[in-house]
Design a protein around this motif. Structure first.
Motif, PDB file in Angstrom:
ATOM      1  N   UNK A  66       0.830  -1.207   0.000  1.00 59.61           N
ATOM      2  CA  UNK A  66       0.000   0.000   0.000  1.00 59.61           C
ATOM      3  C   UNK A  66       0.867   1.260   0.000  1.00 59.61           C
ATOM      4  N   UNK A  67       1.928   1.237   0.792  1.00 56.31           N
ATOM      5  CA  UNK A  67       2.832   2.386   0.830  1.00 56.31           C
ATOM      6  C   UNK A  67       3.531   2.556  -0.513  1.00 56.31           C
ATOM      7  N   UNK A  68       3.949   1.450  -1.127  1.00 53.70           N
ATOM      8  CA  UNK A  68       4.580   1.527  -2.449  1.00 53.70           C
ATOM      9  C   UNK A  68       3.622   2.130  -3.474  1.00 53.70           C
ATOM     10  N   UNK A  69       2.353   1.720  -3.441  1.00 51.08           N
ATOM     11  CA  UNK A  69       1.370   2.234  -4.399  1.00 51.08           C
ATOM     12  C   UNK A  69       1.160   3.731  -4.219  1.00 51.08           C
ATOM     13  N   UNK A  70       0.953   4.185  -2.978  1.00 49.82           N
ATOM     14  CA  UNK A  70       0.718   5.610  -2.745  1.00 49.82           C
ATOM     15  C   UNK A  70       1.966   6.427  -3.051  1.00 49.82           C
ATOM     16  N   UNK A  71       3.126   5.921  -2.684  1.00 48.09           N
ATOM     17  CA  UNK A  71       4.373   6.638  -2.977  1.00 48.09           C
ATOM     18  C   UNK A  71       4.576   6.786  -4.472  1.00 48.09           C
ATOM     19  N   UNK A  72       4.204   5.776  -5.243  1.00 53.75           N
ATOM     20  CA  UNK A  72       4.328   5.847  -6.697  1.00 53.75           C
ATOM     21  C   UNK A  72       3.409   6.915  -7.270  1.00 53.75           C
ATOM     22  N   UNK A  73       2.183   7.000  -6.769  1.00 61.80           N
ATOM     23  CA  UNK A  73       1.244   8.022  -7.245  1.00 61.80           C
ATOM     24  C   UNK A  73       1.759   9.429  -6.960  1.00 61.80           C
TER      25      UNK A  73
END
Length: 276
Positions: A66-73
Motif C-alpha cells: 500500500x505504501x509503495x502504491x501511494x508513494x508511486x502516485x
C-alpha cells in the motif's frame, strides 16, 4: 575485483561482518533453540500454526504494498516535472527532495502527530469547511499510517527515478512527438518504460522501509494496529521470548527479502535494463 583495491575494502568488509553477518547468524541460532537452549523447531511450528501471527505477517506485507502504491502516485508527477524542467529547476527539485532526509524518521513521525492530531491543521480545516462537526484525531488508523510512511519514504523512490532520467536521452520523446504521438502515448510508450528501472529500484527501498519501520508503525498506527516489528518487540521486551522473537524476525526477513529479490530481478530484465 581489482586486487589493488582489496585493502581499502577490508575495513568495510570487517565492519559488515561484525555488525551484520555475526548478529544475523546469532539470531538464526536463537530461532532454533528453546528457552533452555535445546535445539528445536517448535518456534517455527508454533509461528505457522498461529492464525494471529500469520495475519500479522499478511498485514505487514500488505502495508508495504500500500505504501509503495501511494508513494508511486505521488512520485510520478514529481518525476515528470523533473523530466520537463530546466537544469536550474532540476537542482531545486533535487534539493527539495533531499530536504526531508536531513531530519530523522523519528522527527518526521512526531511532526505528523501534530498535523494529524485533534488540534492539528487538517482537523481544524475540516471543521471550518463544515466537513466535520467537531475536531477529531486522524491518528491510529491504517490510512494515516500509509500516508505518513509514503511521505517519509518518498525520497527513496524519487531519487532513483531522477538518476535514471538524468542519464536518459531527451530526444526520445521529441522523436515520438515528431512521429505524431500525443502526450499520453509518449508517457506510456516512452517515459514510463524509461523510468521503470528507477521505479523498481525505489520500490525495493520503499517496501523494505515501510515494513520494518517500528517507530512510525507504533506512533501513528497505535496499539490497535499490530505489525511484525511491534510483534517482535512484544516477544522480546514484554514476554522475554527471545527464541520466538528470533523466529518471527527471520520470517519477516525472509518474506521481505523474497519480495525485494523479485523486484530486483524484474529491474534487471533485459527489456527494462535497456532503458536504464
Amino acid at each position: 575485483m581489482n586486487r589493488n583495491g582489496l585493502p581499502f575494502l577490508l575495513p568495510m568488509l570487517a565492519l559488515s561482518l561484525a555488525g551484520f553477518v555475526l548478529p544475523l547468524a546469532l539470531l538464526g541460532v536463537f530461532s532454533f533453540v528453546d528457552t533452555s537452549g535445546s535445539p528445536t523447531l517448535a518456534n517455527y511450528q508454533r509461528l505457522f500454526a498461529d492464525p494471529f501471527v500469520l495475519s500479522v505477517l499478511v498485514d505487514t506485507i500488505a502495508l508495504g504494498f500500500k505504501v509503495v502504491a501511494l508513494t508511486t502516485l505521488i512520485a510520478l508527477p514529481i518525476t515528470l516535472l523533473y523530466w520537463h524542467a530546466s537544469p536550474a529547476l532540476r537542482r531545486v527539485i533535487v534539493f527539495l527532495t533531499l530536504l526531508p532526509m536531513l531530519t530523522s524518521n523519528v522527527v518526521r513521525t512526531f511532526a505528523w502527530i501534530v498535523i494529524l492530531g485533534r488540534q492539528g491543521p487538517i482537523s481544524q480545516a475540516l471543521v471550518e469547511l463544515g466537513l466535520a462537526p467537531a475536531p477529531r484525531s486522524l491518528l491510529f488508523n491504517e490510512t494515516a499510517l500509509v500516508v505518513v510512511l509514503a511521505q517519509i519514504e518518498l525520497p527513496l523512490l524519487v531519487l532513483p527515478v531522477m538518476a535514471v532520467i538524468a542519464r536518459s536521452d531527451g530526444a526520445l520523446s521529441a522523436a515520438a512527438q515528431t512521429l505524431g504521438a500525443g502526450p499520453w502515448r509518449i508517457l506510456v510508450t516512452v517515459l514510463l518504460p524509461m523510468m521503470a528501472p528507477g521505479f523498481l529500484a525505489g520500490w525495493v527501498l520503499v517496501f523494505a522501509g515501510a515494513t520494518t519501520s517500528y517507530v512510525t508503525q507504533s506512533v501513528i498506527g497505535g496499539a490497535r494496529l499490530i505489525y511484525l516489528p511491534q510483534f517482535v518487540y512484544r516477544e522480546v521486551g514484554v514476554l522475554f521470548q527471545w527464541p520466538s522473537a528470533a523466529a518471527v524476525a527471520f520470517v519477516l526477513l525472509a518474506a521481505t527479502s523474497l519480495i525485494m529479490l523479485a523486484m530486483t530481478a524484474a529491474a534487471r530484465h533485459p527489456r527494462l535494463a535497456g532503458h536504464a
